[in-house]
Write a protein that holds these residues in place. Structure first.
Motif, PDB file in Angstrom:
ATOM      1  N   GLY A 255       0.809  -1.215   0.000  1.00  0.00           N
ATOM      2  CA  GLY A 255       0.000   0.000   0.000  1.00  0.00           C
ATOM      3  C   GLY A 255       0.840   1.262   0.000  1.00  0.00           C
ATOM      4  N   ASP A 256       2.074   1.149  -0.439  1.00  0.00           N
ATOM      5  CA  ASP A 256       3.040   2.251  -0.394  1.00  0.00           C
ATOM      6  C   ASP A 256       3.469   2.577  -1.817  1.00  0.00           C
ATOM      7  OD1 ASP A 256       5.291   3.877  -0.146  1.00  0.00           O
ATOM      8  OD2 ASP A 256       6.084   2.811   1.591  1.00  0.00           O
ATOM      9  N   MET A 257       2.976   3.703  -2.336  1.00  0.00           N
ATOM     10  CA  MET A 257       3.279   4.056  -3.717  1.00  0.00           C
ATOM     11  C   MET A 257       4.763   4.354  -3.911  1.00  0.00           C
ATOM     12  SD  MET A 257       1.576   4.102  -6.507  1.00  0.00           S
ATOM     13  CE  MET A 257       2.199   4.398  -8.177  1.00  0.00           C
ATOM     14  N   ILE A 258       5.415   4.881  -2.899  1.00  0.00           N
ATOM     15  CA  ILE A 258       6.855   5.160  -3.016  1.00  0.00           C
ATOM     16  C   ILE A 258       7.625   3.854  -3.170  1.00  0.00           C
ATOM     17  CG2 ILE A 258       8.872   6.079  -1.806  1.00  0.00           C
ATOM     18  CD1 ILE A 258       7.006   8.174  -0.551  1.00  0.00           C
ATOM     19  N   GLN A 259       7.248   2.852  -2.380  1.00  0.00           N
ATOM     20  CA  GLN A 259       7.906   1.546  -2.514  1.00  0.00           C
ATOM     21  C   GLN A 259       7.621   0.942  -3.881  1.00  0.00           C
ATOM     22  OE1 GLN A 259       8.419  -1.069   0.865  1.00  0.00           O
ATOM     23  NE2 GLN A 259       7.291  -2.693  -0.173  1.00  0.00           N
ATOM     24  N   ALA A 260       6.402   1.079  -4.353  1.00  0.00           N
ATOM     25  CA  ALA A 260       6.052   0.559  -5.677  1.00  0.00           C
ATOM     26  C   ALA A 260       6.889   1.227  -6.763  1.00  0.00           C
ATOM     27  CB  ALA A 260       4.562   0.772  -5.945  1.00  0.00           C
ATOM     28  N   LEU A 261       7.074   2.521  -6.656  1.00  0.00           N
ATOM     29  CA  LEU A 261       7.882   3.237  -7.646  1.00  0.00           C
ATOM     30  C   LEU A 261       9.330   2.768  -7.624  1.00  0.00           C
ATOM     31  CD1 LEU A 261       6.458   6.857  -7.207  1.00  0.00           C
ATOM     32  CD2 LEU A 261       6.148   5.348  -9.186  1.00  0.00           C
ATOM     33  N   GLN A 262       9.857   2.471  -6.440  1.00  0.00           N
ATOM     34  CA  GLN A 262      11.218   1.951  -6.336  1.00  0.00           C
ATOM     35  C   GLN A 262      11.339   0.612  -7.064  1.00  0.00           C
ATOM     36  OE1 GLN A 262      13.723   3.675  -4.482  1.00  0.00           O
ATOM     37  NE2 GLN A 262      15.090   2.290  -5.577  1.00  0.00           N
ATOM     38  N   LEU A 263      10.348  -0.238  -6.872  1.00  0.00           N
ATOM     39  CA  LEU A 263      10.331  -1.520  -7.576  1.00  0.00           C
ATOM     40  C   LEU A 263      10.279  -1.330  -9.089  1.00  0.00           C
ATOM     41  CD1 LEU A 263       7.798  -3.624  -5.462  1.00  0.00           C
ATOM     42  CD2 LEU A 263      10.142  -4.281  -5.972  1.00  0.00           C
ATOM     43  N   LEU A 264       9.402  -0.456  -9.522  1.00  0.00           N
ATOM     44  CA  LEU A 264       9.231  -0.228 -10.953  1.00  0.00           C
ATOM     45  C   LEU A 264      10.479   0.381 -11.582  1.00  0.00           C
ATOM     46  CD1 LEU A 264       5.567   1.044 -10.760  1.00  0.00           C
ATOM     47  CD2 LEU A 264       6.322  -1.006 -11.973  1.00  0.00           C
ATOM     48  N   LYS A 265      11.179   1.192 -10.835  1.00  0.00           N
ATOM     49  CA  LYS A 265      12.407   1.817 -11.347  1.00  0.00           C
ATOM     50  C   LYS A 265      13.547   0.819 -11.495  1.00  0.00           C
ATOM     51  CE  LYS A 265      14.978   4.462  -8.614  1.00  0.00           C
ATOM     52  NZ  LYS A 265      16.380   3.927  -8.729  1.00  0.00           N
ATOM     53  N   ASP A 266      13.663  -0.098 -10.539  1.00  0.00           N
ATOM     54  CA  ASP A 266      14.846  -0.952 -10.466  1.00  0.00           C
ATOM     55  C   ASP A 266      14.642  -2.371 -10.997  1.00  0.00           C
ATOM     56  OD1 ASP A 266      16.184   1.156  -9.292  1.00  0.00           O
ATOM     57  OD2 ASP A 266      15.815   0.468  -7.244  1.00  0.00           O
ATOM     58  N   LYS A 267      13.444  -2.752 -11.334  1.00  0.00           N
ATOM     59  CA  LYS A 267      13.173  -4.142 -11.709  1.00  0.00           C
ATOM     60  C   LYS A 267      13.840  -4.507 -13.033  1.00  0.00           C
ATOM     61  CE  LYS A 267       8.959  -3.464 -14.450  1.00  0.00           C
ATOM     62  NZ  LYS A 267       9.445  -4.204 -15.642  1.00  0.00           N
ATOM     63  N   PRO A 268      14.163  -5.803 -13.224  1.00  0.00           N
ATOM     64  CA  PRO A 268      14.619  -6.263 -14.541  1.00  0.00           C
ATOM     65  C   PRO A 268      13.536  -6.031 -15.595  1.00  0.00           C
ATOM     66  CG  PRO A 268      15.030  -7.926 -12.857  1.00  0.00           C
ATOM     67  CD  PRO A 268      14.171  -6.875 -12.218  1.00  0.00           C
ATOM     68  N   LYS A 269      13.922  -5.965 -16.818  1.00  0.00           N
ATOM     69  CA  LYS A 269      13.022  -5.562 -17.899  1.00  0.00           C
ATOM     70  C   LYS A 269      11.729  -6.377 -17.961  1.00  0.00           C
ATOM     71  CE  LYS A 269      12.744  -5.117 -22.935  1.00  0.00           C
ATOM     72  NZ  LYS A 269      13.421  -5.373 -24.227  1.00  0.00           N
ATOM     73  N   ASP A 270      11.819  -7.695 -17.887  1.00  0.00           N
ATOM     74  CA  ASP A 270      10.644  -8.541 -18.089  1.00  0.00           C
ATOM     75  C   ASP A 270       9.958  -8.951 -16.789  1.00  0.00           C
ATOM     76  OD1 ASP A 270      10.933  -8.498 -20.871  1.00  0.00           O
ATOM     77  OD2 ASP A 270      12.371 -10.151 -20.810  1.00  0.00           O
ATOM     78  N   PHE A 271      10.435  -8.445 -15.663  1.00  0.00           N
ATOM     79  CA  PHE A 271       9.836  -8.763 -14.369  1.00  0.00           C
ATOM     80  C   PHE A 271       8.569  -7.937 -14.187  1.00  0.00           C
ATOM     81  CE2 PHE A 271       9.515  -8.306  -9.695  1.00  0.00           C
ATOM     82  CZ  PHE A 271       9.567  -9.649  -9.326  1.00  0.00           C
ATOM     83  N   LEU A 272       7.492  -8.583 -13.719  1.00  0.00           N
ATOM     84  CA  LEU A 272       6.199  -7.919 -13.611  1.00  0.00           C
ATOM     85  C   LEU A 272       5.936  -7.447 -12.185  1.00  0.00           C
ATOM     86  CD1 LEU A 272       3.961 -10.410 -15.660  1.00  0.00           C
ATOM     87  CD2 LEU A 272       5.302  -8.476 -16.502  1.00  0.00           C
ATOM     88  N   VAL A 273       5.503  -6.213 -12.053  1.00  0.00           N
ATOM     89  CA  VAL A 273       5.055  -5.681 -10.769  1.00  0.00           C
ATOM     90  C   VAL A 273       3.541  -5.578 -10.829  1.00  0.00           C
ATOM     91  CG1 VAL A 273       5.121  -3.754  -9.144  1.00  0.00           C
ATOM     92  CG2 VAL A 273       7.202  -4.435 -10.370  1.00  0.00           C
ATOM     93  N   LEU A 274       2.869  -6.371 -10.006  1.00  0.00           N
ATOM     94  CA  LEU A 274       1.408  -6.429  -9.964  1.00  0.00           C
ATOM     95  C   LEU A 274       0.921  -5.802  -8.669  1.00  0.00           C
ATOM     96  CD1 LEU A 274       1.165 -10.192 -10.979  1.00  0.00           C
ATOM     97  CD2 LEU A 274       0.995  -8.230 -12.524  1.00  0.00           C
ATOM     98  N   SER A 275      -0.073  -4.963  -8.753  1.00  0.00           N
ATOM     99  CA  SER A 275      -0.624  -4.372  -7.540  1.00  0.00           C
ATOM    100  C   SER A 275      -1.426  -5.420  -6.765  1.00  0.00           C
ATOM    101  CB  SER A 275      -1.530  -3.192  -7.876  1.00  0.00           C
ATOM    102  OG  SER A 275      -2.118  -2.677  -6.697  1.00  0.00           O
ATOM    103  N   GLY A 276      -1.226  -5.428  -5.455  1.00  0.00           N
ATOM    104  CA  GLY A 276      -2.056  -6.245  -4.585  1.00  0.00           C
ATOM    105  C   GLY A 276      -2.985  -5.386  -3.764  1.00  0.00           C
ATOM    106  N   ASP A 277      -3.088  -4.130  -4.141  1.00  0.00           N
ATOM    107  CA  ASP A 277      -3.904  -3.141  -3.437  1.00  0.00           C
ATOM    108  C   ASP A 277      -4.826  -2.500  -4.457  1.00  0.00           C
ATOM    109  OD1 ASP A 277      -4.809  -0.661  -2.325  1.00  0.00           O
ATOM    110  OD2 ASP A 277      -3.194  -0.738  -0.859  1.00  0.00           O
ATOM    111  N   ASP A 278      -6.125  -2.764  -4.355  1.00  0.00           N
ATOM    112  CA  ASP A 278      -7.077  -2.283  -5.361  1.00  0.00           C
ATOM    113  C   ASP A 278      -7.086  -0.767  -5.496  1.00  0.00           C
ATOM    114  OD1 ASP A 278      -7.901  -4.814  -6.105  1.00  0.00           O
ATOM    115  OD2 ASP A 278      -9.608  -4.855  -4.746  1.00  0.00           O
ATOM    116  N   MET A 279      -6.863  -0.052  -4.391  1.00  0.00           N
ATOM    117  CA  MET A 279      -6.969   1.403  -4.431  1.00  0.00           C
ATOM    118  C   MET A 279      -5.871   2.049  -5.267  1.00  0.00           C
ATOM    119  SD  MET A 279      -8.940   3.869  -3.542  1.00  0.00           S
ATOM    120  CE  MET A 279      -9.883   3.549  -2.052  1.00  0.00           C
ATOM    121  N   ILE A 280      -4.670   1.477  -5.256  1.00  0.00           N
ATOM    122  CA  ILE A 280      -3.576   2.094  -6.019  1.00  0.00           C
ATOM    123  C   ILE A 280      -3.184   1.268  -7.242  1.00  0.00           C
ATOM    124  CG2 ILE A 280      -2.687   3.376  -4.043  1.00  0.00           C
ATOM    125  CD1 ILE A 280      -0.431   1.300  -3.827  1.00  0.00           C
TER     126      ILE A 280
END
Length: 295
Positions: free
Chosen positions: A168-193
């Motif tokens: 539920g932390d958008m800052i943490q999500a952005l860190q993941l999205l910035k640093d993840k390998p190209k084909d690695f998927l970041v899926l939200s587990g929080d419906d609100m964000i």
């Protein structure tokens, strides 16, 4: 893992008045979700109340959903726990041929260090014959899987393909999205964000509310993936109040009240959860009535 892009639904387990599994209702919920246009099904996630299901009941839930799905959508199976050796043993002995991936929660109660979390998922990766989705949900587990640990796992193990990020932390999500390998998927587990995460580069959501409103919620995610921002946010704001409501008294208490309002199943949960109080039930009923009239 194109099959994991879009909206997956974390299916709840409906119960009858005597708290036995309502098989007919479960089949109806599966069909309702599929007909509504979601992209895949998630079986025995935390929303399924699997903590209160017996081993035989879990097998019954799996069998029922697999048979109801009839090969129409990809399926993900929840295989996790806080006893690493027990999870590894299940992965070595269970037939996973019908599933595209497992969803594995970070160990709960033990509160391991980041190195302990890494070693736990290392063991799972090495045992799993199919791709692995990490599941980070600190509100349930008591420990947060830091972005650095997720990225380390993603880089070190080819079959760790995604994370369901529910801090539920958008800052943490952005860190993941910035640093993840190209084909690695970041899926939200929080419906609100979920929508903001998709617009920031996420690949979709594993959702609770989508099984109550599959057509509208999955369309919102598709609009986000296609960068149709204004149209997507119209749906986001339409459902914001209801997202708050369905989690207000615990999950899956709220979504089961949605099911009751829709005539899909009874609002029955097993202790230690209790069904929604009268105030919440009325508010959810009014929301469902409003949605049915406006859409």
């Amino acid at each position: 893992m194109q099959s994991l892009i879009g909206t997956g639904v974390a299916l709840a387990t409906p119960f009858k008045n005597d708290l036995s599994i309502d098989t007919e209702a479960l089949i109806n919920i599966v069909n309702y979700s599929i007909n509504g246009g979601v992209e895949y099904l998630v079986i025995l996630g935390t929303t399924a109340e699997n903590a209160t299901l017996t081993k035989d009941e879990k097998e019954h839930v799996i069998k029922t959903i697999v048979e109801a799905n009839k090969g129409r959508l990809p399926m993900v199976l929840g295989v996790g726990g806080n006893n690493t050796s027990e999870v590894v043993e299940e992965l070595k002995t269970r037939d996973l041929s019908q599933f595209v991936a497992i969803l594995s929660i970070s160990p709960y109660y033990n509160k391991p260090s980041q190195e302990g979390i890494y070693q736990h998922f290392k063991a799972i990766s090495e045992a799993s014959p199919i791709p692995v989705i990490l599941y980070n949900v600190p509100s349930r587990t008591g420990s947060n899987v830091l972005p650095s640990t997720v990225i380390r796992l993603a880089n070190d193990f080819e079959n760790i393909v995604a994370v369901k990020e529910a801090a539920g932390d958008m800052i943490q999500a952005l860190q993941l999205l910035k640093d993840k390998p190209k084909d690695f998927l970041v899926l939200s587990g929080d419906d609100m964000i979920a929508l903001p995460m998709v617009l920031a580069g996420g690949s979709g959501v594993i959702s609770v509310i989508a099984q109550g409103f599959p057509k509208e919620f999955s369309e919102m995610i598709r609009l986000g993936l296609n960068r149709k921002v204004d149209d997507a946010f119209k749906l986001q704001y339409l459902f914001s109040d209801c997202i708050d409501m369905i989690f207000e008294q615990g999950n899956p208490v709220g979504i089961k009240q949605v099911f009751q309002s829709l005539g899909l199943s009874e609002n029955k949960v097993r202790l230690p959860l209790v069904h929604s109080n009268e105030s919440l039930a009325k508010r959810i009923d009014l929301f469902v009535e409003k949605i049915n009239k406006s859409i």
